[in-house]
Design a protein around this motif. Structure first.
Motif, short mmCIF file in Angstrom:
data_model
loop_
_atom_site.label_atom_id
_atom_site.label_comp_id
_atom_site.label_asym_id
_atom_site.label_seq_id
_atom_site.Cartn_x
_atom_site.Cartn_y
_atom_site.Cartn_z
N ALA A 51 0.84 -1.20 0.00
CA ALA A 51 0.00 0.00 0.00
C ALA A 51 0.87 1.25 0.00
O ALA A 51 0.58 2.22 -0.72
CB ALA A 51 -0.93 -0.01 1.21
N ILE A 52 1.93 1.23 0.79
CA ILE A 52 2.85 2.37 0.83
C ILE A 52 3.50 2.54 -0.55
O ILE A 52 3.60 3.66 -1.06
CB ILE A 52 3.91 2.19 1.93
CG1 ILE A 52 3.25 2.26 3.31
CG2 ILE A 52 5.01 3.24 1.80
CD1 ILE A 52 4.17 1.89 4.45
N LEU A 53 3.92 1.45 -1.16
CA LEU A 53 4.52 1.50 -2.49
C LEU A 53 3.52 2.05 -3.52
O LEU A 53 3.85 2.93 -4.31
CB LEU A 53 5.01 0.11 -2.90
CG LEU A 53 5.66 0.01 -4.28
CD1 LEU A 53 6.88 0.92 -4.40
CD2 LEU A 53 6.04 -1.45 -4.56
N ARG A 54 2.30 1.54 -3.48
CA ARG A 54 1.24 2.02 -4.38
C ARG A 54 1.03 3.52 -4.23
O ARG A 54 1.00 4.27 -5.22
CB ARG A 54 -0.06 1.27 -4.06
CG ARG A 54 -1.28 1.73 -4.86
CD ARG A 54 -2.58 1.26 -4.23
NE ARG A 54 -2.77 1.86 -2.92
CZ ARG A 54 -3.15 1.20 -1.82
NH1 ARG A 54 -3.41 -0.09 -1.86
NH2 ARG A 54 -3.29 1.82 -0.67
N ASP A 55 0.93 3.98 -2.98
CA ASP A 55 0.68 5.39 -2.73
C ASP A 55 1.89 6.25 -3.11
O ASP A 55 1.73 7.38 -3.57
CB ASP A 55 0.29 5.62 -1.28
CG ASP A 55 -1.06 4.98 -0.94
OD1 ASP A 55 -1.80 4.59 -1.86
OD2 ASP A 55 -1.35 4.86 0.27
N ALA A 56 3.10 5.72 -2.93
CA ALA A 56 4.31 6.46 -3.32
C ALA A 56 4.37 6.63 -4.83
O ALA A 56 4.69 7.72 -5.33
CB ALA A 56 5.56 5.72 -2.82
N ARG A 57 4.04 5.60 -5.55
CA ARG A 57 4.01 5.70 -7.01
C ARG A 57 2.94 6.69 -7.46
O ARG A 57 3.15 7.49 -8.37
CB ARG A 57 3.76 4.33 -7.63
CG ARG A 57 4.96 3.42 -7.52
CD ARG A 57 4.66 2.06 -8.10
NE ARG A 57 5.84 1.21 -8.10
CZ ARG A 57 5.80 -0.10 -8.18
NH1 ARG A 57 4.63 -0.74 -8.28
NH2 ARG A 57 6.92 -0.79 -8.19
N ALA A 58 1.76 6.64 -6.82
CA ALA A 58 0.68 7.57 -7.15
C ALA A 58 1.09 9.02 -6.87
O ALA A 58 0.62 9.94 -7.55
CB ALA A 58 -0.59 7.22 -6.37
N ALA A 59 1.98 9.21 -5.89
CA ALA A 59 2.48 10.55 -5.56
C ALA A 59 3.62 10.98 -6.47
O ALA A 59 4.16 12.08 -6.31
CB ALA A 59 2.93 10.59 -4.10
N GLY A 60 4.00 10.09 -7.40
CA GLY A 60 5.05 10.43 -8.35
C GLY A 60 6.47 10.20 -7.87
O GLY A 60 7.42 10.67 -8.48
#
Length: 175
Positions: A51-60
């Motif tokens: 989830a952290i990885l997903r959100d980090a990617r979504a944040a660019g």
């Protein structure tokens, strides 16, 4: 008979006790996040490593793995730090309920997310101390495991020792 001050590993009726990753976590914005278990909004799906990885990617953020996010946070990158702290706050909210119920003396974080260290612990501690009953949290210690990747193996070894090499079992064999 000497009793280990940590107490025995609690396994539950079918051996699945302690898997807090699948406790439901409501989202203030009402969003729904699917979990690999088939349910929605599990702690793991909201604040776990993926989830952290997903959100980090979504944040660019330029990351390929959770370790990359942890490294960015460790080097003070603002967005990564906030993602890790937010995950810690979410985890801490679930832990606070468990602290109120079980009143443990220590919580040890393990696994991949635990490598995030201080920023993760800051979020966890903030939520736990804010949401737990003062009596339950007064002497509570919250730390990261010294070997977060080995915790599963250490737990399995401890369960085997408790089951087959406890004092009563050894004495029965010696008779």
């Amino acid at each position: 008979m000497r009793r280990d001050r940590r107490g025995p590993v609690y396994r539950g009726a079918q051996g699945s006790a302690g898997d807090i990753g699948h406790i439901y976590v409501g989202q203030p914005d009402g969003r729904t996040v699917g979990c690999r278990c088939g349910q929605d909004n599990c702690l793991e799906a909201i604040a776990g490593g993926q989830a952290i990885l997903r959100d980090a990617r979504a944040a660019g953020l330029p990351v390929e793995t959770v370790r990359d996010v942890v490294q960015l946070a460790a080097h003070g990158e603002g967005a990564a730090l906030e993602l890790v702290r937010d995950a810690g706050r979410t985890i801490g909210t679930v832990l606070a309920a468990l602290v109120n119920f079980f009143n443990p003396h220590r919580i040890v974080m393990t696994g991949g997310v635990a490598r995030a260290g201080v920023p993760l612990l800051a979020g966890i501690r903030e939520a736990v101390y804010q949401r737990s009953m003062p009596l339950a949290a007064r002497a509570l210690e919250i730390t990261v495991s010294e070997a977060p990747d080995l915790s599963g193996r250490v737990g399995a070894a401890r369960m085997a020792i408790e089951e087959f090499l406890d004092e009563d079992s050894v004495e029965a064999l010696a008779r």
